[in-house]
Structure formats: structure tokens, C-alpha cells
Design an enzyme around this catalytic site. Structure first.
Site, short mmCIF file in Angstrom:
data_model
loop_
_atom_site.label_atom_id
_atom_site.label_comp_id
_atom_site.label_asym_id
_atom_site.label_seq_id
_atom_site.Cartn_x
_atom_site.Cartn_y
_atom_site.Cartn_z
CG ASN A 32 -2.15 -1.45 1.31
OD1 ASN A 32 -2.78 -1.74 0.13
ND2 ASN A 32 -2.37 -1.44 1.94
CG HIS A 119 -11.04 -2.44 6.07
ND1 HIS A 119 -10.89 -2.46 6.64
CD2 HIS A 119 -10.40 -2.66 5.29
CE1 HIS A 119 -9.87 -2.87 6.75
NE2 HIS A 119 -9.85 -3.07 5.93
CD GLU A 162 -13.49 -0.21 1.37
OE1 GLU A 162 -12.48 0.69 0.64
OE2 GLU A 162 -13.74 -0.57 2.37
CB SER A 166 -9.96 -2.12 0.45
OG SER A 166 -10.61 -2.41 1.03
CG ASP A 191 -12.36 3.81 5.21
OD1 ASP A 191 -11.18 4.03 4.38
OD2 ASP A 191 -12.27 2.63 5.22
CG HIS A 194 -7.21 1.63 -0.26
ND1 HIS A 194 -6.50 0.76 -0.54
CD2 HIS A 194 -8.27 1.26 0.82
CE1 HIS A 194 -6.23 -0.05 0.77
NE2 HIS A 194 -7.91 0.34 1.29
CE LYS A 217 -5.20 1.54 3.73
NZ LYS A 217 -4.73 0.05 5.13
C1 LIG Z 1 -10.56 0.86 3.53
C2 LIG Z 1 -9.65 0.64 4.22
N1 LIG Z 1 -10.16 1.45 6.05
C3 LIG Z 1 -9.86 1.32 6.82
C4 LIG Z 1 -8.26 0.42 6.49
C5 LIG Z 1 -7.38 -0.06 8.06
O1 LIG Z 1 -6.67 1.01 8.62
P1 LIG Z 1 -5.29 0.28 9.08
O2 LIG Z 1 -4.48 -0.42 8.21
O3 LIG Z 1 -4.68 1.57 9.47
O4 LIG Z 1 -6.09 -0.07 10.46
C6 LIG Z 1 -8.01 -0.35 5.51
C7 LIG Z 1 -6.36 -1.07 5.75
O5 LIG Z 1 -6.35 -1.92 5.51
C8 LIG Z 1 -8.47 -0.12 4.35
O6 LIG Z 1 -8.12 -0.85 3.19
#
Ligand SMILES: Cc1ncc(COP(=O)(O)O)c(C=O)c1O
Length: 362
Positions: A32, A119, A162, A166, A191, A194, A217
Site C-alpha cells: 500500500n 472494509h 469507501e 480497497s 473511508d 486508499h 498506505k
Molecule cells: C478501506 C480501509 N479502511 C481501513 C483500513 C484500516 O487501516 P489500518 O491498516 O491503518 O488499520 C484499511 C486497511 O487495510 C482499509 O483498506
């Protein structure tokens, strides 16, 4: 209990769903670190300098007890400016930010409309809140509209998506979602994990209650900011359990995130390169008749169906010197196992051509 665990593990092995830890090696295809900043010398320098400057390298407590530090507060002000929001609050991970945000602001009388591809951290936060849930098929706005129309009750309506998904690499149509919010008196939570650093942060319309920007990321550091209004920030400080009941990260981490933010702001060349490489790989896959879904970003899923097939592809690529792992259920729906290519600015078109050769040979 142990027998039960062993049986569950055996079940995973039988279904080709068993996961194990490896230390990735080879050319990164699923990292990432989209802008290629993770080994930037300025980050290393800043971390060691801050650790030497600070009186202590441990935070020693929650931000509400002994763990606060001016570095965190400065950083939150800077990040809010970057994200064009009134205020920001930092959490030690994106997972905790989503869980803390959703579990604290949603109430059981509210109805949450959650995209089916959201996610796990969003799902878990919603579940913890006890709010009513409507899971709408991925980006199916007609379904969402009907569900909003049918929602009754005293509580609020909140849509959760999102901005760049992701596992799919496609984008939520934020304008259309904002229009739905306007029509049905709903709020939006986005969210941005990405998109953070990869795309310019936009001021979001009035219905956007909160955005979550992760730093692990493209921002080549760790943690995440929830951004929104000052009231939201104060509410989270008082109600978000992962924030309240967790030891803060050490202050040198704030110095790291701050420098990452500066690097990200400057990284125009890497952003352009990332965009060009992603466009190139998407076009090459599509020209070769391969299924990459509706990807429109640097996240490009090569959907191969069975778990076994995904493992076979990942094995061949790793034998060819690439670091990539198969993504299988429950992370993605059954029957849609995939390789999730995440392009980064350090790759070359030559690397991507080799990827195509390996995958085509299979
Ligand atoms: C869309 C999304 N939200 C939240 C997260 C969580 O973030 P973190 O890895 O900082 O816990 C991820 C991580 O993989 C993600 O892809």
C-alpha cells in the site's frame, strides 16, 4: 477449545483458505506504499531526530491521561487543513478509527446503509454500535435509494462507503451519494484509506459527517485521522472507546506522520507516475481479456474465481520474483478470489509487462 481451533484450521486448509505469515520479498505488487515513500531518507531522519529530542520514547498512557503531546495536537491541526476540514483526531490505526467513530456516533435507533464491499473495520464499527443495518449491493444506488425510501423510524440515516474500494479499486460516486443524502435527509461517512495522498483531498459537501484518512498506505507512516467538525472531534475524544482506552503512540510517531504529510503534499511527480502506471496495467489486463472488474484506480483486482486458482497465480508470480499474495474469502465474496495488484510509483512498465507475461502463461 484447542481441538475446536484445530478443527477450524483444518477446515480452512481444506478450502484453500488457510492464511500464514510470510516476509514478503521481491518486487512489490501488493504494497500500500502507493507513492513509494516508505523508505524515504527524510522519514528515517525525522524519526531518529524526534526520538532523540523527546524526553521519552514511550507515550506512557492514553491521550486523555499522560499520553498527549503537543506534537499530536499540532499534527491534527495541520492534517485538518490538508483535508480541508474543521478538525481532525488521530487514532493509532485506521481499524481503530473506523471502529471508534462508528461505534460511538451511531445509536441503535439509527439506520446505517453500508456498501457490501466495505472494509471489515467499517463493518465491525457498525456492528458494535447496535444500529439497524442495510447492506446494499456494491455501488447499487437504485437499491440504496429504495432502501432509503423505505427506512422508517426515529433515528438518523447514515450511508457508509469507501471513496476508492480497497478490494475492487472502483470509486464511490460521491456526488450522487450526496444528492441522495440531500433527498432523504441522510448523512455520509467516507473511508478515504486508499485515496489519501493519492488524490487531492476535497472539501466534502454538507452531508458528509466524517471522513477517515489512514496514514499507513500512501502516507508511509501509521494511524489514521477522523476529520469533520470540531463538535465531532470533541464527541470522539469523549466517547470513542479505542481513543479513550488505548495507550497513545509515542510522540516520535507524530513527527513521522507530520513529515509524511509534507512528503505527500510534495509528491506530485509520484502521483502522476502512479496514475500513468495504473492506467497502463489496467489497459494491458483488459486488452488481454482478463477480468479486473470495474477498477479505475491504482488498485487492480485480477479476479480468478477459485481459491486454488488465486494461489496458483500468486505462486507463479512469486516464482518470477514478485511479492504478491492471493486474496480469498472471507476478505472477498466466495468464488471471487483474486490477486489484488496495487500499483506503486516505484514500478516500471517493464515490471508490469513481465507481470502480464507470467499471468498470460497461466
Ligand atoms: C478501506 C480501509 N479502511 C481501513 C483500513 C484500516 O487501516 P489500518 O491498516 O491503518 O488499520 C484499511 C486497511 O487495510 C482499509 O483498506
Amino acid at each position: 477449545m484447542l481441538d475446536r481451533m484445530a478443527a477450524a484450521l483444518a477446515g480452512l486448509r481444506d478450502a484453500d483458505q488457510y492464511r500464514s505469515l510470510i516476509n514478503p520479498s521481491g518486487i512489490a505488487l501488493s504494497s500500500n506504499d502507493y507513492l513509494g515513500l516508505a523508505s524515504h531518507p527524510r522519514l528515517k531522519e525525522i524519526v531518529s531526530q524526534a526520538a532523540m529530542e523527546d524526553a521519552r520514547v514511550a507515550s506512557t498512557g492514553s491521550r486523555l491521561l499522560t499520553g498527549n503531546h503537543e506534537r499530536w495536537e499540532q499534527l491534527e491541526v495541520e492534517f485538518a487543513r490538508f483535508a480541508r476540514a474543521e478538525a481532525a483526531l488521530y487514532f493509532p490505526s485506521g481499524y481503530l478509527a473506523n471502529v471508534g467513530l462508528l461505534s460511538s456516533i451511531l445509536k441503535p435507533q439509527d439506520t446505517v446503509f453500508s456498501d457490501a464491499a466495505n472494509h471489515a473495520s467499517l463493518i465491525d464499527g457498525i456492528r458494535l454500535s447496535g444500529a439497524r443495518r442495510v447492506i446494499f449491493p456494491h455501488l447499487d444506488l437504485d437499491y440504496l435509494e429504495e432502501a432509503l425510501r423505505g427506512a422508517s423510524g426515529q433515528g438518523e440515516r447514515i450511508i457508509v462507503v469507501e471513496s476508492i474500494f480497497s478490494m475492487e479499486g472502483d470509486r464511490a460516486p460521491l456526488r450522487d451519494l450526496a444528492a441522495l443524502c440531500g433527498r432523504f435527509d441522510a448523512y455520509l461517512i467516507i473511508d478515504e484509506a486508499h485515496a489519501t495522498g493519492v488524490e487531492t483531498a476535497h472539501e466534502r459537501s454538507g452531508c458528509v459527517l466524517a471522513r477517515v484518512h489512514t496514514c499507513g498506505k500512501a502516507m508511509a507512516s501509521m494511524g489514521a485521522f477522523v476529520v469533520g467538525s470540531q463538535t465531532l472531534r470533541e464527541f470522539l475524544v469523549n466517547h470513542a472507546r479505542p481513543f479513550i482506552f488505548s495507550t497513545a503512540l509515542p510522540p516520535y510517531c507524530a513527527a513521522h506522520v507530520r513529515e509524511s504529510l509534507r512528503l505527500v503534499i510534495e509528491a506530485e511527480t509520484q502521483r502522476t507516475r502512479l496514475w500513468e502506471l495504473s492506467k497502463y496495467l489496467r489497459a494491458r489486463f483488459r486488452d488481454a481479456g482478463m477480468n479486473i472488474g470495474a477498477s479505475e484506480s491504482h488498485i487492480i483486482p485480477l479476479i480468478v474465481g477459485s481459491n486454488q486458482n488465486a494461489l496458483r497465480h500468486a505462486g507463479a508470480l512469486s516464482a518470477a520474483g514478485f511479492a504478491i499474495r492471493a486474496i480469498r474469502p472471507p476478505t472477498v465474496p466466495a468464488g471471487s478470489a483474486r490477486l489484488r495488484f496495487s500499483v506503486n510509483a516505484n514500478l516500471s512498465t517493464l515490471d508490469l509487462d513481465r507481470v502480464l507475461d507470467v499471468v498470460s502463461a497461466i
